[in-house]
Design a protein around this motif. Structure first.
Motif, PDB file in Angstrom:
ATOM      1  N   VAL A 170       0.831  -1.197   0.000  1.00 16.91           N
ATOM      2  CA  VAL A 170       0.000   0.000   0.000  1.00 16.91           C
ATOM      3  C   VAL A 170       0.869   1.251   0.000  1.00 16.91           C
ATOM      4  CG1 VAL A 170      -1.899  -1.120   1.197  1.00 16.91           C
ATOM      5  CG2 VAL A 170      -0.127   0.047   2.528  1.00 16.91           C
ATOM      6  N   ARG A 171       0.245   2.365  -0.301  1.00 10.89           N
ATOM      7  CA  ARG A 171       0.874   3.670  -0.138  1.00 10.89           C
ATOM      8  C   ARG A 171       0.264   4.303   1.109  1.00 10.89           C
ATOM      9  NH1 ARG A 171       2.210   8.103  -4.898  1.00 10.89           N
ATOM     10  NH2 ARG A 171       3.966   9.042  -3.758  1.00 10.89           N
ATOM     11  N   GLY A 172       0.935   5.251   1.690  1.00 11.75           N
ATOM     12  CA  GLY A 172       0.485   5.825   2.955  1.00 11.75           C
ATOM     13  C   GLY A 172      -0.953   6.302   2.955  1.00 11.75           C
ATOM     14  N   VAL A 173      -1.374   6.941   1.867  1.00 11.56           N
ATOM     15  CA  VAL A 173      -2.721   7.488   1.789  1.00 11.56           C
ATOM     16  C   VAL A 173      -3.788   6.402   1.930  1.00 11.56           C
ATOM     17  CG1 VAL A 173      -2.858   7.327  -0.741  1.00 11.56           C
ATOM     18  CG2 VAL A 173      -4.199   9.064   0.474  1.00 11.56           C
ATOM     19  N   ASP A 174      -3.452   5.155   1.579  1.00 15.21           N
ATOM     20  CA  ASP A 174      -4.417   4.054   1.668  1.00 15.21           C
ATOM     21  C   ASP A 174      -4.749   3.690   3.107  1.00 15.21           C
ATOM     22  OD1 ASP A 174      -4.336   3.739  -1.148  1.00 15.21           O
ATOM     23  OD2 ASP A 174      -2.542   2.497  -0.984  1.00 15.21           O
ATOM     24  N   LEU A 227       0.457  11.936  -0.197  1.00 15.13           N
ATOM     25  CA  LEU A 227       0.279  10.597  -0.768  1.00 15.13           C
ATOM     26  C   LEU A 227       1.030   9.503  -0.019  1.00 15.13           C
ATOM     27  CD1 LEU A 227       0.312  11.359  -4.601  1.00 15.13           C
ATOM     28  CD2 LEU A 227      -1.625  11.186  -3.041  1.00 15.13           C
ATOM     29  N   ASP A 228       2.148   9.826   0.581  1.00 12.17           N
ATOM     30  CA  ASP A 228       2.875   8.832   1.376  1.00 12.17           C
ATOM     31  C   ASP A 228       2.350   8.749   2.807  1.00 12.17           C
ATOM     32  OD1 ASP A 228       4.609   7.773  -0.517  1.00 12.17           O
ATOM     33  OD2 ASP A 228       5.960   9.477  -0.348  1.00 12.17           O
ATOM     34  N   PRO A 231     -16.624   4.194  -9.358  1.00  9.47           N
ATOM     35  CA  PRO A 231     -16.108   5.215 -10.287  1.00  9.47           C
ATOM     36  C   PRO A 231     -14.706   5.669  -9.861  1.00  9.47           C
ATOM     37  CG  PRO A 231     -18.379   5.670  -9.753  1.00  9.47           C
ATOM     38  CD  PRO A 231     -17.962   4.546  -8.852  1.00  9.47           C
ATOM     39  N   LYS A 232     -13.735   5.425 -10.668  1.00 13.08           N
ATOM     40  CA  LYS A 232     -12.339   5.592 -10.266  1.00 13.08           C
ATOM     41  C   LYS A 232     -11.871   7.046 -10.247  1.00 13.08           C
ATOM     42  CE  LYS A 232     -11.088   0.956 -11.890  1.00 13.08           C
ATOM     43  NZ  LYS A 232     -12.480   0.557 -12.192  1.00 13.08           N
ATOM     44  N   LEU A 291     -29.692   4.640   7.034  1.00 14.61           N
ATOM     45  CA  LEU A 291     -28.566   4.095   7.794  1.00 14.61           C
ATOM     46  C   LEU A 291     -27.399   5.071   7.829  1.00 14.61           C
ATOM     47  CD1 LEU A 291     -27.036   1.827   9.231  1.00 14.61           C
ATOM     48  CD2 LEU A 291     -26.478   0.869   6.975  1.00 14.61           C
ATOM     49  N   ALA A 292     -27.002   5.562   6.679  1.00 14.31           N
ATOM     50  CA  ALA A 292     -25.889   6.520   6.597  1.00 14.31           C
ATOM     51  C   ALA A 292     -26.425   7.922   6.867  1.00 14.31           C
ATOM     52  CB  ALA A 292     -25.239   6.454   5.222  1.00 14.31           C
ATOM     53  N   SER A 293     -26.464   8.287   8.129  1.00 12.67           N
ATOM     54  CA  SER A 293     -27.047   9.576   8.522  1.00 12.67           C
ATOM     55  C   SER A 293     -26.340  10.103   9.769  1.00 12.67           C
ATOM     56  CB  SER A 293     -28.546   9.431   8.801  1.00 12.67           C
ATOM     57  OG  SER A 293     -28.767   8.496   9.854  1.00 12.67           O
ATOM     58  N   TYR A 294     -26.474  11.395  10.004  1.00 13.36           N
ATOM     59  CA  TYR A 294     -25.897  12.055  11.177  1.00 13.36           C
ATOM     60  C   TYR A 294     -24.422  11.675  11.397  1.00 13.36           C
ATOM     61  CZ  TYR A 294     -30.566  13.667  12.236  1.00 13.36           C
ATOM     62  OH  TYR A 294     -31.796  14.283  12.159  1.00 13.36           O
ATOM     63  N   GLY A 295     -23.661  11.679  10.311  1.00 11.43           N
ATOM     64  CA  GLY A 295     -22.225  11.458  10.411  1.00 11.43           C
ATOM     65  C   GLY A 295     -21.778  10.007  10.405  1.00 11.43           C
ATOM     66  N   PHE A 296     -22.710   9.066  10.261  1.00 12.70           N
ATOM     67  CA  PHE A 296     -22.344   7.653  10.289  1.00 12.70           C
ATOM     68  C   PHE A 296     -22.062   7.129   8.882  1.00 12.70           C
ATOM     69  CE2 PHE A 296     -23.467   3.080  10.225  1.00 12.70           C
ATOM     70  CZ  PHE A 296     -22.529   2.622  11.143  1.00 12.70           C
ATOM     71  N   LEU A 297     -20.776   6.924   8.565  1.00 11.41           N
ATOM     72  CA  LEU A 297     -20.327   6.361   7.290  1.00 11.41           C
ATOM     73  C   LEU A 297     -20.912   7.089   6.072  1.00 11.41           C
ATOM     74  CD1 LEU A 297     -20.570   2.563   8.206  1.00 11.41           C
ATOM     75  CD2 LEU A 297     -18.492   3.954   8.058  1.00 11.41           C
ATOM     76  N   GLN A 298     -21.005   8.405   6.176  1.00 16.09           N
ATOM     77  CA  GLN A 298     -21.578   9.189   5.082  1.00 16.09           C
ATOM     78  C   GLN A 298     -20.528   9.694   4.093  1.00 16.09           C
ATOM     79  OE1 GLN A 298     -24.186  11.810   7.782  1.00 16.09           O
ATOM     80  NE2 GLN A 298     -25.463  11.469   5.991  1.00 16.09           N
ATOM     81  N   THR A 299     -19.277   9.796   4.541  1.00 17.60           N
ATOM     82  CA  THR A 299     -18.220  10.336   3.691  1.00 17.60           C
ATOM     83  C   THR A 299     -17.167   9.264   3.427  1.00 17.60           C
ATOM     84  OG1 THR A 299     -18.546  12.531   4.654  1.00 17.60           O
ATOM     85  CG2 THR A 299     -16.504  12.164   3.449  1.00 17.60           C
ATOM     86  N   TRP A 300     -16.874   9.046   2.130  1.00 17.99           N
ATOM     87  CA  TRP A 300     -15.901   8.030   1.723  1.00 17.99           C
ATOM     88  C   TRP A 300     -14.881   8.633   0.760  1.00 17.99           C
ATOM     89  CZ3 TRP A 300     -15.826   3.084   3.648  1.00 17.99           C
ATOM     90  CH2 TRP A 300     -16.946   2.706   4.412  1.00 17.99           C
ATOM     91  N   THR A 301     -13.604   8.497   1.103  1.00 21.73           N
ATOM     92  CA  THR A 301     -12.521   8.960   0.241  1.00 21.73           C
ATOM     93  C   THR A 301     -12.075   7.820  -0.673  1.00 21.73           C
ATOM     94  OG1 THR A 301     -11.741  10.493   1.940  1.00 21.73           O
ATOM     95  CG2 THR A 301     -10.184   9.916   0.197  1.00 21.73           C
ATOM     96  N   ASN A 302     -11.948   8.130  -1.954  1.00 26.91           N
ATOM     97  CA  ASN A 302     -11.519   7.147  -2.942  1.00 26.91           C
ATOM     98  C   ASN A 302      -9.993   7.147  -3.033  1.00 26.91           C
ATOM     99  OD1 ASN A 302     -11.127   5.461  -5.137  1.00 26.91           O
ATOM    100  ND2 ASN A 302     -11.923   6.905  -6.643  1.00 26.91           N
ATOM    101  N   ALA A 303      -9.351   6.239  -2.298  1.00 22.90           N
ATOM    102  CA  ALA A 303      -7.891   6.162  -2.307  1.00 22.90           C
ATOM    103  C   ALA A 303      -7.359   5.683  -3.654  1.00 22.90           C
ATOM    104  CB  ALA A 303      -7.407   5.243  -1.193  1.00 22.90           C
ATOM    105  N   TYR A 304      -8.165   4.929  -4.394  1.00 18.33           N
ATOM    106  CA  TYR A 304      -7.722   4.402  -5.685  1.00 18.33           C
ATOM    107  C   TYR A 304      -7.307   5.532  -6.624  1.00 18.33           C
ATOM    108  CZ  TYR A 304      -7.592   1.905 -10.106  1.00 18.33           C
ATOM    109  OH  TYR A 304      -7.182   1.382 -11.306  1.00 18.33           O
ATOM    110  N   ARG A 305      -8.042   6.628  -6.605  1.00 19.24           N
ATOM    111  CA  ARG A 305      -7.733   7.766  -7.476  1.00 19.24           C
ATOM    112  C   ARG A 305      -6.353   8.343  -7.152  1.00 19.24           C
ATOM    113  NH1 ARG A 305      -7.958  13.291  -7.880  1.00 19.24           N
ATOM    114  NH2 ARG A 305      -8.193  13.453  -5.631  1.00 19.24           N
ATOM    115  N   LEU A 306      -5.894   8.156  -5.927  1.00 15.46           N
ATOM    116  CA  LEU A 306      -4.639   8.744  -5.472  1.00 15.46           C
ATOM    117  C   LEU A 306      -3.457   7.774  -5.547  1.00 15.46           C
ATOM    118  CD1 LEU A 306      -6.204  10.397  -2.319  1.00 15.46           C
ATOM    119  CD2 LEU A 306      -5.566  11.589  -4.411  1.00 15.46           C
TER     120      LEU A 306
END
Length: 513
Positions: free
Chosen positions: A82-86, A223-224, A327-328, A339-354
């Motif tokens: 992996v790279r650090g960002v992952d 990125l690292d 979507p890459k 389910l995904a509400s009030y801050g629960f698992l609502q935001t996801w960062t796509n590490a693949y793009r990085l």
């Protein structure tokens, strides 16, 4: 004469320090011992600044057994190739909008690769399973509408002058707006966005102290991994000495020994370190939990400030698949559902793009973070359910999860929380109290000593360490003492002047007579 003194000092100190370590500008050439308690970025910033003075012996005490960094943790042991960002399970974003962000400048000087967080895609899942997807200009317009509403709500609070939780103010403004005007977006969608904001899910966030502009600009990623940036700070550059760190040092007592004019730092392994000064850079959760005993006790104002400011929770979830099936080119996915509400698992960062590695990184904010840290098996099930809402159940089911990691900031005994923030009823004076040293022995650093108007930040933590170190270096305690003496002396001098003037006036009157 000054040149002679410098040569004399060099001769006397040569056996214990090098020529570069002698500070000829100092009033005292005796080498001082300064201990930093806490090996997060605030503590490392303090140590790095102290080491630049040369005539100081500095070391950092860190409670963790195997690492330093506090809430910076690039957990490369969690997955291979992996790279650090992952695998950044702690702090991972730098703010490009913050004025003079030293960390961004450092990343450039250290030649660390960085990238922007990228574009946004929003998924709104209704109760009947129907989905609306917003991206590009539509996603930007939606958040623009939300922020306009929030700004309007905050302005009204400032006019009233009565502090209330941000979430209450925003929802009232939402109800009022949608009763009076036709809006571009459905009310339920706007409400979902509002209630996902960090200031909304953090309990009792002060609407009078909140400044929305401080929450923009979190779009620079190392990125690292953020750990790479911290490692460079610790190692130093050029002729700088590396920061000396002692791991597995759990501090339980900090005592001022006035007779010896020293401060004593005692650890749970029954060791005692004697120093001329100490910089306390411990997490706010540790201090609120009273895990460290101060002798004498902390001043009342400082104790009250430490206990009254807000403490929030945040858990990061790293999910590595056998292959990227989403979507890459999208930077961040936001999902709003039952389910995904009030801050629960609502935001996801796509590490693949990085990095090109099939990793997604999710967030859990608020008290639920503390709950799910202790239930990893159930958390994994919920993660799969949320990702199924995002990308489709069949697609998620067709791919194997190779890596599943989550942070434990809320339950880690040496962290006990994730962020500090201003609660309803807090005042700016509380942060002044947090920054004040216990002269001349104890100084304080940490993001919670810098943040007044928003959730704490990485650059804020770094700046706090530099500020605490400079308080010691610049002898603010001595200057404060001299200033108080001058203030006490001034009324007496003024009284003498008045008496002299009266006496002079009396003599003149006699002469005239």
């Amino acid at each position: 004469m000054n040149l002679y003194r410098c040569f004399l000092v060099i001769f006397l100190t040569f056996t214990s320090c090098t020529l570069l370590e002698v500070n000829c500008k100092s009033d005292s050439y005796k080498r001082k011992d300064v201990v930093v308690v806490g090996g997060g970025i605030a503590g490392m910033a303090a140590a790095r600044r102290l080491l630049k003075e040369g005539n100081l012996a500095v070391k950092v005490l860190e409670a963790q057994k195997t690492r330093y960094g506090g809430r910076i943790w690039t957990y490369r042991e969690g997955a291979r190739g992996v790279r650090g960002v992952d695998v950044d399970i702690g702090a991972s974003f730098l703010n490009t909008k913050a004025k003079n962000n030293s960390l961004i400048k450092m990343a450039e000087e250290f030649e660390l690769d960085t990238a922007s967080s990228g574009n946004l895609q929003i998924h709104f899942v209704e109760k009947n399973g129907e989905k609306k997807v917003y991206f590009g200009d539509n996603a930007t317009d939606l958040y623009t509408e939300v922020f306009k509403l929030v700004i309007k709500a905050l302005d009204s609070v400032k006019k009233e002058g009565v502090d209330r939780p941000v979430i209450d103010v925003m929802l009232e403004a939402l109800d009022f707006t949608y009763e009076t005007d036709e809006q571009k977006y459905d009310k339920n969608i706007v409400k979902a966005v509002i209630t996902s904001l960090p200031v909304a899910v953090l309990h009792n966030f002060s609407s009078l102290l909140y400044r929305i502009e401080n929450d923009f600009g979190w779009d620079k990623i190392v990125l690292d991994g953020m750990g790479a940036l911290l490692d460079r700070i610790v190692a130093g550059s050029g002729t700088e000495l590396p920061v000396k760190i002692e791991l597995n040092k759990v501090v339980r007592n900090i005592k001022i020994d006035s007779d010896r004019k020293k401060v004593l730092i005692r650890t749970v392994d029954r060791k005692q370190i004697v120093a001329d000064a100490v910089i306390v850079a411990l997490p706010i959760g540790v201090l609120q939990n009273k895990n460290v005993i101060f002798e004498p006790d902390l001043p009342a104002k400082k104790k009250k400030a430490l206990q009254d400011i807000g403490l929030g929770y945040n858990t990061k979830v790293v999910v590595g698949f056998d292959k990227a099936f989403w979507p890459k080119d999208v930077g961040t996915f936001n999902v709003f559902s039952e389910l995904a509400s009030y801050g629960f698992l609502q935001t996801w960062t796509n590490a693949y793009r990085l990095s090109g590695n099939p990793f997604l990184i999710g967030n859990i904010f608020s008290s639920e973070a503390k709950l799910w840290e202790s239930k990893p098996k159930k958390l994994k099930e919920l993660v799969i359910e949320v990702l199924s809402e995002l990308f489709g159940a069949e697609l998620v089911k067709a791919h194997e999860i190779k890596t599943f990691i989550h942070s434990n900031w809320s339950t880690d005994e040496f962290i006990l929380g994730s962020v500090s923030y201003p609660k309803t009823g807090n005042t700016p004076e509380m942060w002044t109290a947090l920054q004040e040293p216990i002269c001349p022995y104890i100084y304080f650093a940490g993001a919670y000593t810098e943040t007044v108007s928003h959730v704490d930040s990485l650059h804020g933590a770094y700046n706090s360490g530099v500020r605490a170190a400079e308080q010691y270096i610049n002898r603010v305690c001595k200057k404060s003492k001299e200033s108080k003496k001058k203030q006490k002396k001034q009324p007496k001098e003024d009284a003498k002047k008045v008496k002299k003037m009266k006496s002079s006036k009396g003599q003149k009157t006699k002469e005239e007579l």
